[in-house]
Motif scaffolding. Structure first.
Motif, PDB file in Angstrom:
ATOM      1  N   LYS A  91      32.537 -83.320  92.140  1.00  0.00           N
ATOM      2  CA  LYS A  91      33.684 -83.677  91.294  1.00  0.00           C
ATOM      3  C   LYS A  91      33.415 -83.271  89.846  1.00  0.00           C
ATOM      4  O   LYS A  91      32.323 -83.493  89.315  1.00  0.00           O
ATOM      5  CB  LYS A  91      33.981 -85.165  91.402  1.00  0.00           C
ATOM      6  N   ASP A 151      38.190 -82.698  92.667  1.00  0.00           N
ATOM      7  CA  ASP A 151      37.258 -82.503  93.774  1.00  0.00           C
ATOM      8  C   ASP A 151      37.247 -81.008  94.070  1.00  0.00           C
ATOM      9  O   ASP A 151      38.268 -80.447  94.479  1.00  0.00           O
ATOM     10  CB  ASP A 151      37.716 -83.292  95.003  1.00  0.00           C
ATOM     11  N   GLU A 198      42.013 -85.306  91.917  1.00  0.00           N
ATOM     12  CA  GLU A 198      41.776 -86.627  92.495  1.00  0.00           C
ATOM     13  C   GLU A 198      42.270 -87.753  91.601  1.00  0.00           C
ATOM     14  O   GLU A 198      42.728 -88.792  92.083  1.00  0.00           O
ATOM     15  CB  GLU A 198      40.277 -86.798  92.767  1.00  0.00           C
TER      16      GLU A 198
END
Length: 204
Positions: free
Chosen positions: A58, A27, A13
């Protein structure tokens, strides 16, 4: 240690530059993190990385410059990564013993459907070509696979539909680069043979 059985496909991400390397935010996209704490190991496309922080689904990892220089797929925001948590002693070993230490980067020569499956042909670096054997094990982007054929530096693998569907191997094409880890047993056999040869030479 890992088994090469992918549990989820995550996505990078965010990438934060560091003085020597990068910090990844991944993620994990459905990976069960119920038993994951800071300091645990998770393989990202075959690369063993240490969890430094968690926020829900995350996870953050620091990746050294040395690791970036000898692997692929960890330096592009939005890229998918195959995820596997480190094994516990009670886990079933569904693939083969995998360390998460990449031995070389291979080049995809062919990735095409053959019937319901796909044929994947990869050219290895010369330094590790001798460790790859027909019907032996190889890890490609963290996925435990069986070698079908070897010709020089090239080897082929048959990917069943399930493997293609649940890993990032589905995105491969000719020219793609992949992380390779040779079979752990082959590495130790080579070292034992080399040591015996060295001992014999020193005793002569």
């Amino acid at each position: 240690m890992f088994s090469g059985i992918i549990a989820a496909v995550g996505r990078i991400e965010h990438i934060e530059p560091l003085a020597e390397g990068v910090r990844l935010t991944v993620d994990t996209c459905g990976l069960d993190l119920g038993d994951v704490i800071v300091g645990d190991s998770i393989a990202n496309s075959g690369v063993c990385l240490t969890v430094i922080a968690r926020d829900g689904a995350k996870v953050k990892f620091d990746v050294s410059r040395e690791t970036l220089d000898c692997t692929v797929g960890l330096d592009l925001a939005g890229a998918e990564v195959n995820l596997e948590k480190a094994l516990s002693l009670a886990d079933r070993l569904g693939g083969h013993l995998v360390t998460g230490h990449v031995d070389g980067v291979g080049e995809v020569l062919k990735f095409e459907p053959v019937g319901e499956s796909h044929e994947l042909v990869i050219r290895t670096p010369a330094a590790i070509a001798g460790y790859i054997a027909k019907k032996g094990s190889i890890t490609v982007n963290g996925v435990s696979l069986t070698v079908n054929r070897v010709e020089g530096r090239d080897f082929s693998i048959n990917l069943i539909p399930h493997t293609v569907a649940v890993t990032n191997l589905k995105h491969l094409s000719a020219g793609s680069r992949v992380n390779l880890e040779i079979d752990l047993i082959a590495r130790y056999v080579e070292r034992m043979l080399a040591w015996r040869s060295e001992e014999a030479g020193s005793a002569a």
